[in-house]
Design an enzyme around this catalytic site. Structure first.
Site, mmCIF file in Angstrom:
data_model
loop_
_atom_site.group_PDB
_atom_site.id
_atom_site.type_symbol
_atom_site.label_atom_id
_atom_site.label_comp_id
_atom_site.label_asym_id
_atom_site.label_seq_id
_atom_site.Cartn_x
_atom_site.Cartn_y
_atom_site.Cartn_z
ATOM 1 N N GLY A 15 1.600 1.098 2.815
ATOM 2 C CA GLY A 15 1.252 2.134 3.754
ATOM 3 C C GLY A 15 0.096 1.832 4.474
ATOM 4 N N VAL A 16 -0.223 3.123 5.043
ATOM 5 C CA VAL A 16 -1.290 2.908 6.042
ATOM 6 C C VAL A 16 -2.879 3.145 5.759
ATOM 7 C CG1 VAL A 16 -0.150 3.717 8.170
ATOM 8 C CG2 VAL A 16 -1.116 5.685 6.773
ATOM 9 N N VAL A 59 -7.268 1.573 2.331
ATOM 10 C CA VAL A 59 -7.136 0.928 0.979
ATOM 11 C C VAL A 59 -5.744 0.109 1.087
ATOM 12 C CG1 VAL A 59 -6.539 1.748 -1.264
ATOM 13 C CG2 VAL A 59 -8.101 3.069 -0.199
ATOM 14 N N GLU A 80 7.276 -0.273 7.336
ATOM 15 C CA GLU A 80 7.173 0.292 8.727
ATOM 16 C C GLU A 80 6.037 -0.209 9.614
ATOM 17 O OE1 GLU A 80 7.200 4.476 7.746
ATOM 18 O OE2 GLU A 80 5.009 4.450 8.283
ATOM 19 N N ASN A 119 -3.278 13.604 7.696
ATOM 20 C CA ASN A 119 -2.637 13.016 8.679
ATOM 21 C C ASN A 119 -1.042 13.482 8.530
ATOM 22 O OD1 ASN A 119 -4.699 11.250 9.351
ATOM 23 N ND2 ASN A 119 -4.173 10.028 7.579
ATOM 24 N N LYS A 129 -16.062 11.046 -1.536
ATOM 25 C CA LYS A 129 -17.479 11.677 -1.187
ATOM 26 C C LYS A 129 -18.260 11.549 -2.522
ATOM 27 C CE LYS A 129 -15.464 13.255 2.564
ATOM 28 N NZ LYS A 129 -15.396 12.218 3.654
#
Ligand code: 0RQ
Length: 498
Positions: free
Chosen positions: A262-263, A266, A288, A378, A402
């Site tokens: 994925g994007v 991480v 992708e 997103n 955080k």
């Protein structure tokens, strides 16, 4: 008038004059790769000028996935977007969506071309597509992404081609383009290996629809990911150990299975670590987005081949590919997103899908898109296309965000985009939970013990103890207590920080 073959060369401003308030407009691009870059700026100017005159101007905007700065920042800031699909990552647009100024349809990316084909979004008035060449007979050679461009070129009433003179014409050597006919007239798709080629290197457009060619020389602007930090390395470490033990147990074949990543920071970090680990054999990818960390892996012979829809890589990494095209063209294929993310192919190839969650609940439901269940980050992107159809669906996330004010393991996610039925393995820097074959209560114990940050484990165990029994124990008065605390005090457990 200057001509490009039979097509008039026009300015971006002239191109913008074809687009009217309320039009549905498709822009090429998947991530920042291969996006239209000249006309969107002219449209932003047009929107501002119209707004100054007290006239409305806003478009319904489609792209393959997220966009470069030109759309989700510049166009958004000028108030030129009224509706957006299917994915975005822009700070400005995100704010407008969460303020309800822009309507946003967050959807599986493989569904987009078919939804367009059947008019689910209404008719497409215009398409603005970056290419390295358009021929007199309507062959369009795309650049660094394919995405939904072939579908837009087929469906839009008017087409503007941005010929980008800095994108190498040799990028076409990676393109493999097929558009699927509408159901029920579809044959099996003959992709039996990530590197199967089944199409042609160009998309097609009816030359009569081309309103003009805009010349442009802006490079893609893909920002660099941060180097893998300690947390990404730890996540990757747990994942590699797990994948290696699955190979030993015979549940992953010796030649390995194709990976999807994925994007985000991480995922990029994890790929870097996983790709160089001695226990993982050289592998291929059916994914992708092709990212920076994968360029080097390919040069090292660790990544044997990759199928994607977008080269979402920095200018330097793109330079490496273009300068060594004889090497990369044999190992990289760019497909339309309905094929790069096709459920049937992902299942056939046995893809191992690795995506990132914002948070997961103790039963394995994942939220990767909506903070507090309310604010879009997103979108789901392609994560669902891959996870639902993969051989193994892995979700990863740091256990806290955080500085510990947020736990990524919570009793119940206030939004779920990848449900427990599609999630088999979850991993944080604390450890990995293999959820296969486990009922809800055992899943919960494993996730809390292996993945939750120690600061939050007692709270989560107490939550289960005090829950009403049932197949999936929950306390409906308390299930969102951590999120409520976060909204009210800035911390999920007030008084706690890492
Ligand atoms: O906030 O930006 O203020 O620092 O979320 O977090 O840890 O940098 O993670 O860059 O890997 O992105 C899920 C967003 C992760 C991404 C997501 C805060 C955190 C930080 C980002 P800051 P990180 P990443 C197919 C796959 C969905 C689409 C997808 C994503 C920011 O991976 O969009 O998978 N995925 N596509 O502090 C509130 C929490 C939080 C949190 C982290 N629980 N609550 N904020 N953050 N956890 C590819 C495509 O579709 C193209």
């Amino acid at each position: 008038m200057t001509k490009y073959g039979p097509y008039p060369v026009i300015t971006a401003k002239e191109a913008a004059s074809f687009i009217k308030d309320g039009h549905t407009v498709g822009f090429s691009g998947f991530g920042a790769a291969g996006g239209a870059k000249a006309v969107p700026y002219a449209l932003a100017d047009k929107a501002e000028s119209e707004h100054r005159k007290g006239r409305p101007f806003a478009m319904r905007v489609l792209t393959g996935a997220s966009s470069g700065l030109a759309i989700d920042e510049v166009l958004a800031q000028s108030g030129a977007i009224s509706w957006r699909a299917p994915y975005q990552t822009g700070r400005s647009l995100r704010k407008q969506i969460n303020n309800q100024d822009v309507e946003y349809v967050d959807m599986h990316l493989s569904h987009v071309p078919q939804a367009m084909l059947f008019g689910f979004f209404g008719k497409m008035d215009a398409a603005v597509v970056e290419a390295s060449e358009v021929t007199p007979d309507g062959r369009v050679y795309l650049t660094t992404s394919i995405g939904i461009s072939p579908t837009m070129l087929a469906l839009a009433d008017k087409v503007i081609i941005e010929i980008n003179t800095v994108q190498s014409p040799r990028l076409r050597e990676m393109a493999d383009i097929v558009t699927l006919p509408p159901p029920p007239h579809r044959d099996p798709i003959p992709i039996a290996h990530p590197m199967s080629r089944i199409g042609v290197p160009y998309a097609t457009v009816d030359p009569k629809k081309v309103a003009g060619v805009v010349l442009n020389s802006e490079p893609d602007t893909v920002s660099e990911f941060s180097q893998p930090n300690q947390v990404s390395r730890q996540i990757a470490g747990h994942l590699v150990e797990f994948l290696a033990s699955e190979m030993k147990a015979g549940r992953i074949p010796k030649e390995f299975l194709p990976l999807q990543a994925g994007v985000g920071n991480v995922a990029n970090g994890v790929m870097g670590v996983l790709g160089t680990h001695p226990d993982i054999p050289p592998f291929s990818m059916y994914t992708e987005v092709f990212q920076d960390s994968q360029v080097e892996l390919m040069q090292q012979g660790r990544l044997l081949g990759a199928s994607a829809t977008s080269l979402n890589i920095t200018e330097d990494a793109l330079g490496v590919i273009v300068d060594n095209m004889d090497f990369f063209a044999k190992r990289l294929i760019l497909r339309p997103q309905e094929l790069s993310n096709h459920p049937g192919i992902i299942r056939r190839l046995g893809v191992i899908a690795m995506n990132t969650a914002l948070e997961m609940d103790i039963y394995g439901n994942v939220n990767s898109s909506h903070v507090y269940g309310m604010d879009i980050m997103n979108g789901i992107g392609g994560s669902g296309d891959f996870s639902r159809n993969s051989y193994l669906a892995v979700f990863m996330t740091p256990s806290i965000a955080k500085d510990g004010r947020i736990s990524s393991v919570v009793p119940m996610c206030p939004h779920i985009d990848n449900g427990e039925h599609s999630v088999q393995v979850v991993v944080t820097e604390q450890g990995l939970a293999d959820l296969r074959g486990l009922g809800p209560l055992l899943r919960a114990k494993k996730i809390i013990e292996n993945c939750a940050h120690p600061m939050y484990r007692d709270y989560l165990f107490r939550y289960i103890e005090n829950s009403r029994a049932g197949h999936i124990p929950h306390d409906l008065n308390k299930c969102f207590e951590l999120h409520r605390n976060l909204m009210e005090t800035g911390s999920m457990l007030p008084g706690l920080s890492a």
